[in-house]
Design a protein around this motif. Structure first.
Motif: not given
Length: 679
Positions: A198-222
């Motif tokens: 989509r060519g989405g690199w021209g917005r005001g927020e910095s593309a390098g803002e998020f340099r680290s991420l934690a992905i948690l195990p999904l919880s089961q509902l029900g």
């Protein structure tokens, strides 16, 4: 393209790309600002959702609450948000509230899309040819001397793949649940591919803002079923594996997030503990013949949601939610990917839902780290390979498991390492860019072949393919330490710790290197931290005992060693401590060391502690004959004490002995010039 038809909505001169989430005018994405160069503000995600909702029901009057329920299902917002997004849409469409051409305001009612809407479905080849034709037209209009197109003007085409056959009904509901849930969340990893397209690199927020991420195990509902217990962790693990290939964002490994699986913690606290910029969290629930998956991305600094979405899909289309989740997460993370990264993220490791289910079960048990669980992991990995013999990750999973069997289960090292090599090489035949396979192969070269140069090359390959793979950096740091390159080993160990700050084993290994570098105070602090993270990590107490002994703190050294031998069981630890203290008070440090030597005959003591204490005690006593006897036994047992022999200060007094040179020759080690010497 993904081998499936693409859906578009056309009205007036506009075209809306449903999967790509773009508003197009004459083939170019509509933006505001940027002086018409296509790099201004893009249509916000929620405004696009409102537009899609209107386009799917043209001519109908849709109330504000109805739009809210459809677009903001997961969050409580005021009805004014609908009006704000309608206003934004009108700006992008050049529409007006009065005398509207496209979006009419219905007094006391809501909104209605007034223009004629044409729904167009194009097969993948037609979409590709249409994009190529537009690109050729752009190139021709530039002229031969025009500058090269910018990133927003270059379409990135995913190679077409063969269409998958229509999914068949599964015999077990949980298997279908896995397939749909896996598709929903594996798509997160491919999100950035659509974003680049989509060519989405021209917005005001910095593309390098998020340099680290934690992905948690999904919880089961029900309620769910017992068989589904592994799903939340397995899906997170699959997503972590995929996103870890992105160089610009460090994704915490599965081992770092397993503890969050049982109960959902405060996400800001998780972000602080994991030292990340954002946390991805979610849940899944089965309701009849449908699956509901909810995912949210939270900013670490203030806990504000960057994106949240709920997907409610039938089981019959296993990958129906893939494009939708991909686009949403790409909006939030803004990952600037290379073509290779985008291709790898978009690629599925297997087309077999059953093989993927079995692989995730294997990963579930592999991460539990116990002899019984390793056996179950092997069983599931083998079943995954049987379901899809070309599943490279499953072969790599087998290799990683075989590598750990000797230390955890007492399995025959030669048999285990030979099996590990076969599986790692098969994985690389199927996917030559799989870092897990190179890491496993390097371990075989160290512990079976003593091929130090070959192992170093494989570790460097693994890290080059995935610099965020903490295990590769940890094991590479050990290789650097074993070969006497302590400064480099410490730097690499620090890098592994940054990637996985809550790993007790990585923290322990870092402490050991600091100890070998004679930085005892720093080493002691890291050992205490490792024990805080994992109180049962009694290998850490071995080195705490060493540090106390080096400082002349003999009673503290004795207490730590008693805890090591007893594995923390209170009554045996107290008995051993009393016995050791009596020997020390009768004969000083030498009395304690000679008493400790007797532990090598005690079957209640774990073998790794028997051999290590034997060698260390002999070395402390300065007894060369006793030390070489212990080291020969350690060599036969492949005990790690021989691997660190080149930097271990305990063995400095042996280095002028011909038997030391002979042992080094058998281990294929050489006295690297920068190996430290004991002061």
């Amino acid at each position: 393209m993904n081998g499936k038809p693409r859906r578009f909505y056309e009205f007036g001169p506009f075209r809306v790309d449903d999967a790509g989430r773009r508003l197009l005018l004459e083939g170019r994405e509509v933006t505001l600002g940027g002086e018409g160069d296509g790099r201004g503000e893009r249509l916000p995600a929620k405004a696009f959702d409102v537009l899609l909702f209107l386009l799917r029901r043209p001519g109908e009057t849709l109330g504000r609450q109805e739009i809210l329920d459809a677009v903001w299902a997961e969050v409580q917002v005021e009805q004014g948000r609908v009006d704000d997004n309608i206003s934004t849409l009108r700006k992008f469409l050049g529409d007006r509230a009065k005398n509207s051409v496209y979006i009419e305001t219905v007094p006391k009612g809501g909104y209605r899309f007034a223009a004629d809407v044409r729904e167009v479905v194009e097969e993948p080849v037609a979409v590709i040819e249409r994009t190529r034709a537009h690109f050729r037209a752009q190139e021709e209009s530039r002229g031969p001397d025009a500058p090269a197109p910018g990133p927003d003007e270059r379409p990135l085409l995913q190679p077409p793949v063969a269409p998958r056959p229509a999914p068949r009904a599964s015999k077990r509901m949980s298997r279908v649940l896995l397939a749909v849930g896996l598709a929903a969340l594996a798509a997160l990893a491919g999100a950035a591919y659509l974003y680049i397209a989509r060519g989405g690199w021209g917005r005001g927020e910095s593309a390098g803002e998020f340099r680290s991420l934690a992905i948690l195990p999904l919880s089961q509902l029900g309620g769910g079923t017992a068989e589904d217990e592994y799903l939340g962790q397995g899906l997170a693990d699959a997503l972590i594996t995929r996103l870890s290939n992105v160089r610009q964002v460090a994704v915490r490994p599965t081992s770092a997030v397993l503890k969050y699986g049982a109960a959902k913690p405060d996400l800001v606290a998780v972000a602080r503990e994991q030292k990340v910029d954002a946390v991805l969290d979610g849940s899944f629930q089965r309701a009849g013949d449908r699956l509901r998956v909810t995912v949210q991305l939270v900013r670490a600094s203030d806990g504000s949601p960057l994106w949240a979405e709920k997907f409610d899909e039938p089981f019959t289309d296993l990958f129906a939610v893939q494009d939708a989740i991909s686009a949403r997460v790409a909006e939030a993370l803004e990952l600037r990917l290379s073509g290779e990264e985008a291709s790898r993220l978009a690629r599925r490791p297997t087309e077999s839902a059953e093989a993927q289910r079995l692989y995730l079960l294997g990963r579930f048990f592999w991460n539990k780290r116990s002899p019984d669980h390793f056996g179950r992991a092997l069983d599931y990995y083998r079943q995954a390979v049987a379901a899809d013999p070309d599943f490279a990750l499953a072969h790599a999973g087998l290799a990683e498991t075989y590598i750990l069997l000797p230390n955890w289960t007492g399995a025959n090292p030669d048999t285990a390492f030979t099996s590990a090599e076969a599986e790692a090489r098969r994985a690389l035949e199927l996917d030559p860019r799989l870092p897990q396979a190179y890491t496993a192969l390097a371990s075989v070269k160290i512990y079976r072949d003593r091929d130090w140069d070959g192992a170093g090359e494989d570790y460097r390959r693994a890290i080059g393919l995935n610099p965020n793979y903490a295990t590769a950096r940890q094991w590479h740091s050990e290789w650097l330490m074993m070969t006497g390159h302590l400064p480099e080993a410490i730097a690499e160990s620090e890098a592994a710790q940054r990637l996985d700050p809550l790993s007790p084993i990585i923290t322990f290994e870092y402490a050991v290197m600091l100890y070998f570098a004679r930085r005892h105070d720093e080493a002691a602090a890291q050992l205490q931290r490792a024990l805080e993270l994992e109180p049962g990590l009694y290998r850490a107490r071995v080195f705490l005992s060493r540090i106390h002994f080096d400082r002349g703190e003999y009673e503290e050294a004795i207490r730590e060693r008693a805890l090591t031998f007893s594995r923390g069981e209170e009554a045996p630890a107290r008995r051993l401590e009393a016995d050791f203290l009596a020997a020390y008070r009768a004969g000083g440090p030498e009395g304690f060391l000679r008493r400790a030597l007797l532990m090598r005959h005690d079957p209640a003591v774990p073998p790794e502690h028997r051999i290590g204490t034997w060698a260390e005690s002999c070395a402390r006593l300065g007894d060369r004959e006793c030390t070489f006897e212990a080291l020969r036994e350690a060599e036969r047992a492949r005990h790690p004490i021989v691997d660190s022999m080149i930097v271990d200060p305990y063995f400095d007094f042996l280095r002028d002995d011909p038997r030391y040179a002979e042992l080094m020759r058998r281990l294929n080690l050489r006295p690297w010039a920068n190996a430290p010497r004991h002061p």
